[in-house]
Design an enzyme around this catalytic site. Structure first.
Site, PDB file in Angstrom:
ATOM      1  N   LYS A  25     -65.703  41.710  34.514  1.00  0.00           N
ATOM      2  CA  LYS A  25     -64.848  41.393  33.598  1.00  0.00           C
ATOM      3  C   LYS A  25     -65.080  39.928  32.704  1.00  0.00           C
ATOM      4  O   LYS A  25     -65.076  40.141  31.312  1.00  0.00           O
ATOM      5  CB  LYS A  25     -63.416  40.898  34.222  1.00  0.00           C
ATOM      6  CG  LYS A  25     -62.355  40.245  33.380  1.00  0.00           C
ATOM      7  CD  LYS A  25     -61.276  40.022  34.096  1.00  0.00           C
ATOM      8  CE  LYS A  25     -60.941  38.536  34.525  1.00  0.00           C
ATOM      9  NZ  LYS A  25     -60.681  37.782  33.809  1.00  0.00           N
ATOM     10  N   ASN A  26     -65.420  38.942  33.360  1.00  0.00           N
ATOM     11  CA  ASN A  26     -66.004  37.647  32.731  1.00  0.00           C
ATOM     12  C   ASN A  26     -66.978  37.409  31.847  1.00  0.00           C
ATOM     13  O   ASN A  26     -67.346  36.717  31.237  1.00  0.00           O
ATOM     14  CB  ASN A  26     -65.742  36.562  33.693  1.00  0.00           C
ATOM     15  CG  ASN A  26     -64.181  36.309  34.300  1.00  0.00           C
ATOM     16  OD1 ASN A  26     -63.343  36.827  33.483  1.00  0.00           O
ATOM     17  ND2 ASN A  26     -63.845  35.514  35.211  1.00  0.00           N
ATOM     18  N   CYS A 120     -54.137  33.170  32.812  1.00  0.00           N
ATOM     19  CA  CYS A 120     -53.425  32.545  33.895  1.00  0.00           C
ATOM     20  C   CYS A 120     -53.174  31.296  33.949  1.00  0.00           C
ATOM     21  O   CYS A 120     -53.793  30.576  33.290  1.00  0.00           O
ATOM     22  CB  CYS A 120     -54.420  33.065  35.031  1.00  0.00           C
ATOM     23  SG  CYS A 120     -54.423  34.684  35.529  1.00  0.00           S
ATOM     24  N   ARG A 125     -55.095  23.484  31.378  1.00  0.00           N
ATOM     25  CA  ARG A 125     -56.433  24.172  31.349  1.00  0.00           C
ATOM     26  C   ARG A 125     -57.009  23.581  29.853  1.00  0.00           C
ATOM     27  O   ARG A 125     -56.912  24.164  28.740  1.00  0.00           O
ATOM     28  CB  ARG A 125     -56.304  25.804  31.305  1.00  0.00           C
ATOM     29  CG  ARG A 125     -55.937  26.438  32.326  1.00  0.00           C
ATOM     30  CD  ARG A 125     -56.063  27.774  32.376  1.00  0.00           C
ATOM     31  NE  ARG A 125     -57.257  28.334  32.573  1.00  0.00           N
ATOM     32  CZ  ARG A 125     -57.526  29.750  32.616  1.00  0.00           C
ATOM     33  NH1 ARG A 125     -56.636  30.471  32.846  1.00  0.00           N
ATOM     34  NH2 ARG A 125     -58.822  29.888  32.753  1.00  0.00           N
ATOM     35  N   ASP A 128     -61.370  20.527  25.929  1.00  0.00           N
ATOM     36  CA  ASP A 128     -62.283  19.170  25.397  1.00  0.00           C
ATOM     37  C   ASP A 128     -63.681  19.379  25.225  1.00  0.00           C
ATOM     38  O   ASP A 128     -64.252  19.226  24.280  1.00  0.00           O
ATOM     39  CB  ASP A 128     -61.648  18.027  26.003  1.00  0.00           C
ATOM     40  CG  ASP A 128     -61.980  18.050  27.442  1.00  0.00           C
ATOM     41  OD1 ASP A 128     -61.367  18.873  28.155  1.00  0.00           O
ATOM     42  OD2 ASP A 128     -62.750  17.262  28.118  1.00  0.00           O
ATOM     43  N   GLN A 129     -64.279  20.140  26.326  1.00  0.00           N
ATOM     44  CA  GLN A 129     -65.674  20.337  26.441  1.00  0.00           C
ATOM     45  C   GLN A 129     -66.312  21.227  25.486  1.00  0.00           C
ATOM     46  O   GLN A 129     -67.278  21.130  24.680  1.00  0.00           O
ATOM     47  CB  GLN A 129     -66.402  20.571  27.885  1.00  0.00           C
ATOM     48  CG  GLN A 129     -65.892  19.519  28.886  1.00  0.00           C
ATOM     49  CD  GLN A 129     -66.241  18.232  28.425  1.00  0.00           C
ATOM     50  OE1 GLN A 129     -67.554  18.023  28.382  1.00  0.00           O
ATOM     51  NE2 GLN A 129     -65.469  17.155  28.303  1.00  0.00           N
ATOM     52  N   ASP A 308     -62.150  32.040  41.931  1.00  0.00           N
ATOM     53  CA  ASP A 308     -61.313  33.216  41.898  1.00  0.00           C
ATOM     54  C   ASP A 308     -60.972  34.177  43.223  1.00  0.00           C
ATOM     55  O   ASP A 308     -60.390  35.075  43.287  1.00  0.00           O
ATOM     56  CB  ASP A 308     -62.079  34.159  40.681  1.00  0.00           C
ATOM     57  CG  ASP A 308     -62.029  33.497  39.357  1.00  0.00           C
ATOM     58  OD1 ASP A 308     -61.067  32.580  39.307  1.00  0.00           O
ATOM     59  OD2 ASP A 308     -62.842  33.922  38.627  1.00  0.00           O
ATOM     60  N   ARG A 400     -54.847  43.295  34.219  1.00  0.00           N
ATOM     61  CA  ARG A 400     -55.929  42.804  33.252  1.00  0.00           C
ATOM     62  C   ARG A 400     -57.212  42.779  33.822  1.00  0.00           C
ATOM     63  O   ARG A 400     -58.128  42.753  32.941  1.00  0.00           O
ATOM     64  CB  ARG A 400     -55.558  41.064  33.243  1.00  0.00           C
ATOM     65  CG  ARG A 400     -54.136  40.963  32.160  1.00  0.00           C
ATOM     66  CD  ARG A 400     -54.013  39.543  32.045  1.00  0.00           C
ATOM     67  NE  ARG A 400     -55.125  38.742  32.098  1.00  0.00           N
ATOM     68  CZ  ARG A 400     -55.528  37.689  32.971  1.00  0.00           C
ATOM     69  NH1 ARG A 400     -54.719  37.070  33.563  1.00  0.00           N
ATOM     70  NH2 ARG A 400     -56.557  37.269  32.773  1.00  0.00           N
TER      71      ARG A 400
HETATM   72  N1  EPU Z   1     -62.411  21.994  32.041  1.00  0.00           N
HETATM   73  C1  EPU Z   1     -62.190  20.930  31.201  1.00  0.00           C
HETATM   74  N2  EPU Z   1     -62.424  21.026  30.003  1.00  0.00           N
HETATM   75  C2  EPU Z   1     -62.786  22.151  29.175  1.00  0.00           C
HETATM   76  C3  EPU Z   1     -62.994  23.061  30.011  1.00  0.00           C
HETATM   77  C4  EPU Z   1     -62.798  23.110  31.503  1.00  0.00           C
HETATM   78  O1  EPU Z   1     -61.919  19.803  31.904  1.00  0.00           O
HETATM   79  O2  EPU Z   1     -63.103  21.946  28.207  1.00  0.00           O
HETATM   80  C5  EPU Z   1     -62.020  22.138  33.432  1.00  0.00           C
HETATM   81  C6  EPU Z   1     -60.632  23.056  33.854  1.00  0.00           C
HETATM   82  O3  EPU Z   1     -59.500  22.423  33.952  1.00  0.00           O
HETATM   83  C7  EPU Z   1     -61.220  23.367  35.341  1.00  0.00           C
HETATM   84  C8  EPU Z   1     -62.844  23.576  35.164  1.00  0.00           C
HETATM   85  O4  EPU Z   1     -63.289  22.699  34.063  1.00  0.00           O
HETATM   86  O5  EPU Z   1     -60.633  22.411  36.185  1.00  0.00           O
HETATM   87  C9  EPU Z   1     -63.425  24.768  35.154  1.00  0.00           C
HETATM   88  O6  EPU Z   1     -63.052  25.543  34.130  1.00  0.00           O
HETATM   89  P1  EPU Z   1     -63.817  26.570  33.283  1.00  0.00           P
HETATM   90  O7  EPU Z   1     -63.971  26.085  32.052  1.00  0.00           O
HETATM   91  O8  EPU Z   1     -65.243  26.759  34.106  1.00  0.00           O
HETATM   92  O9  EPU Z   1     -62.782  27.934  33.363  1.00  0.00           O
HETATM   93  P2  EPU Z   1     -62.626  29.090  32.345  1.00  0.00           P
HETATM   94  O10 EPU Z   1     -63.866  29.126  31.751  1.00  0.00           O
HETATM   95  O11 EPU Z   1     -61.526  28.716  31.616  1.00  0.00           O
HETATM   96  C10 EPU Z   1     -63.493  30.986  33.802  1.00  0.00           C
HETATM   97  C11 EPU Z   1     -63.114  32.217  34.178  1.00  0.00           C
HETATM   98  C12 EPU Z   1     -61.830  32.135  35.248  1.00  0.00           C
HETATM   99  C13 EPU Z   1     -62.648  31.132  36.483  1.00  0.00           C
HETATM  100  C14 EPU Z   1     -63.043  29.764  35.894  1.00  0.00           C
HETATM  101  C15 EPU Z   1     -64.034  29.082  36.763  1.00  0.00           C
HETATM  102  C16 EPU Z   1     -63.289  33.557  32.179  1.00  0.00           C
HETATM  103  C17 EPU Z   1     -62.591  34.210  31.118  1.00  0.00           C
HETATM  104  N3  EPU Z   1     -62.498  32.853  33.075  1.00  0.00           N
HETATM  105  O12 EPU Z   1     -62.359  30.304  33.317  1.00  0.00           O
HETATM  106  O13 EPU Z   1     -61.588  33.141  35.724  1.00  0.00           O
HETATM  107  O14 EPU Z   1     -61.551  30.777  37.103  1.00  0.00           O
HETATM  108  O15 EPU Z   1     -64.122  30.227  34.821  1.00  0.00           O
HETATM  109  O16 EPU Z   1     -65.145  29.715  37.577  1.00  0.00           O
HETATM  110  O17 EPU Z   1     -64.336  33.579  32.513  1.00  0.00           O
HETATM  111  C18 EPU Z   1     -60.548  35.106  36.726  1.00  0.00           C
HETATM  112  O18 EPU Z   1     -61.184  35.674  36.558  1.00  0.00           O
HETATM  113  O19 EPU Z   1     -59.370  35.270  37.494  1.00  0.00           O
HETATM  114  C19 EPU Z   1     -60.348  33.728  35.974  1.00  0.00           C
HETATM  115  C20 EPU Z   1     -59.424  32.862  35.945  1.00  0.00           C
END
Ligand code: EPU
Length: 425
Positions: A25-26, A120, A125, A128-129, A308, A400
């Site tokens: 999925k991701n 979710c 969430r 900023d990065q 996850d 989803r």
């Molecule tokens: N974070 C920041 N700033 C940013 C981005 C992230 O502080 O700009 C923090 C977040 O708050 C969190 C950590 O960094 O504490 C990790 O977040 P990340 O950006 O890695 O998560 P994401 O890209 O939004 C993806 C997956 C999630 C999975 C996370 C962590 C997708 C679409 N989603 O989310 O998957 O939990 O990586 O591995 O790829 C799921 O599939 O159920 C799911 C939620």
């Protein structure tokens, strides 16, 4: 209109047989928007049949892409004629990965207007990065009235140090930098398997990305990406869900279409919990005959134990002998599902980012709500091992991200059926 389906699970089942994992999925929800950068036809194979994929394909269609399914897991995407860089609220609100439209549209058109993404709810969430990365490449980014406006006069390669290891920010900056001038280096990059998959897809289309899967990724900008064919990797989290289900229920399950290397943190944890795990070239067998033993789990970015699977591993721990501690190392708030699990007799207390799980003799079936995607999968496994009948509501979360979860698990001995309770407007 919303269909009110629910799952009915008769518990106390053992799991035996073979089960096949779908495409990730991701990875799919990132590779599909990455096709915006490609001027030519992309054929993407091993696409999972899940709602998030249909949603992101629909977003590309609305932007003007030509999309058609070649077979039920292969899709052809042609973004040559897209000339729209705007993704409004109605389009993007249903899923988190819509933030990849910012990097992809910016990379292709030097301009993007994308409403803030949904997804979710795990507390805050931030993005900023992502923004820091776009700005380092020369973009001006503003957020107004819930819309991310980004534009750049001239994309120039640069060095970006990520303050937080972020899957989304790493991929998004990669998308924006692929066609920039010069070389971009992302330091403290995330290393998840789907980051490597997106880089491999872009390279197959003509990009020049090195180091994906390590914490330093080097992107040498190219002028144009042409078309090609690419096959998505198997889903690490779906594979882990099946491995953990086998360990929780007991029995003997061969999980097929996996990359065993991606599963190491889960394999190690299940062995610690008293399951036998055997790795083959592209399959993993999980056998569990004896009582499960307690273990502590801390979720971390890859190659750590995946966040996850945090709700999912909590289920076998809830019936293991002894007390386990589950610590969430990625999200601020990913324990909202435990109140639902308590209805089934799980003995769990949460203190901040840690949960203390006391093993109980048995779980008991109850009506519960799937509070998010992975919590929903955890509840399905809880239903399979519990005594009596479990009803799972709010299936839209499960749908989803899992392809035919109930059919796949039924094929190895779970007693699950989906029933419809009608629809509401
Ligand atoms: N974070 C920041 N700033 C940013 C981005 C992230 O502080 O700009 C923090 C977040 O708050 C969190 C950590 O960094 O504490 C990790 O977040 P990340 O950006 O890695 O998560 P994401 O890209 O939004 C993806 C997956 C999630 C999975 C996370 C962590 C997708 C679409 N989603 O989310 O998957 O939990 O990586 O591995 O790829 C799921 O599939 O159920 C799911 C939620």
């Amino acid at each position: 209109m919303l269909a009110l389906d629910k799952l009915l699970i008769e518990g106390s089942s053992k799991l035996e047989g073979e089960i096949t994992v779908s495409g990730a999925k991701n990875a799919a929800v990132a590779v599909i928007p990455a096709a915006i950068l490609v001027e030519g036809k992309c054929i993407i194979e091993n696409i999972p049949k899940i709602k998030d994929v249909y949603l992101i394909l629909d977003m590309l269609k609305q932007l003007g892409a030509n999309i058609h399914y070649i077979d039920n897991s292969t899709v052809e995407i042609d973004c040559s004629n897209i000339n729209n860089h705007t993704a409004p609220y109605d389009m993007v609100v249903k899923m988190r990965a819509s933030y990849y439209l910012v990097g992809a549209l910016l990379g292709r058109f030097s301009k993007a207007e994308v409403a803030f993404p949904g997804g979710c709810n795990f507390g805050v969430r931030p993005i900023d990065q992502h923004i820091k990365g776009f700005e380092a490449l020369g973009a001006k980014v503003e957020i107004e009235h819930g819309v991310i406006y980004a534009q750049v006069k001239r994309f120039e390669g640069t060095q970006i140090y990520m303050d937080v290891v972020s899957v989304g920010a790493t991929i998004n900056v990669m998308l924006a930098a692929v066609r920039a001038e010069g070389t971009t280096i992302i330091e403290n990059a995330a290393k998840e398997p789907h980051i490597v998959d997106v880089a491999n897809f872009l390279n197959a289309m003509g990009a020049n990305i090195k180091g994906a899967g390590t914490d330093v990724i080097k992107i040498i900008g190219v002028n144009k990406l042409g078309g090609g064919t690419y096959c998505i990797i198997p889903d690490q989290i779906e594979a882990g869900t099946f491995m953990i289900a086998a360990a929780a229920a007991g029995g003997d399950v061969l999980v097929k279409n996996v990359i065993p290397k991606h599963m190491e943190s889960i394999t190690a944890k299940l062995i610690e919990m008293n399951a036998q795990v055997t790795e083959y070239d592209d399959a993993i067998r999980v056998v569990r005959k004896d009582k499960l033993i307690r273990a502590n789990v801390k979720t971390l970015p890859y190659p750590g134990f995946p966040t996850d699977l945090q709700p999912v591993i909590t289920i076998p721990l809830s019936v293991a002998s002894g007390t386990s501690i589950v610590t969430e190392g990625v999200w601020d708030s990913r324990f909202q599902y435990i109140d639902e699990l308590k209805r089934m007799g799980v003995d769990i207390k949460v203190e901040g980012r840690a949960a203390v799980v006391e093993g109980v003799k048995r779980l008991s079936g109850a009506p519960v709500k799937a509070t998010d995607l992975r919590a929903g999968a955890a509840m399905v496994i809880a239903g399979i091992i519990a005594e009596g009948t479990t009803e799972i509501h709010d299936l839209m979360h499960i749908d989803r991200g899992y392809e035919n979860l109930e059919k796949k698990l039924s094929s190895i001995g779970a007693r699950i059926k989906r029933t419809s309770q009608g629809t509401v407007l």
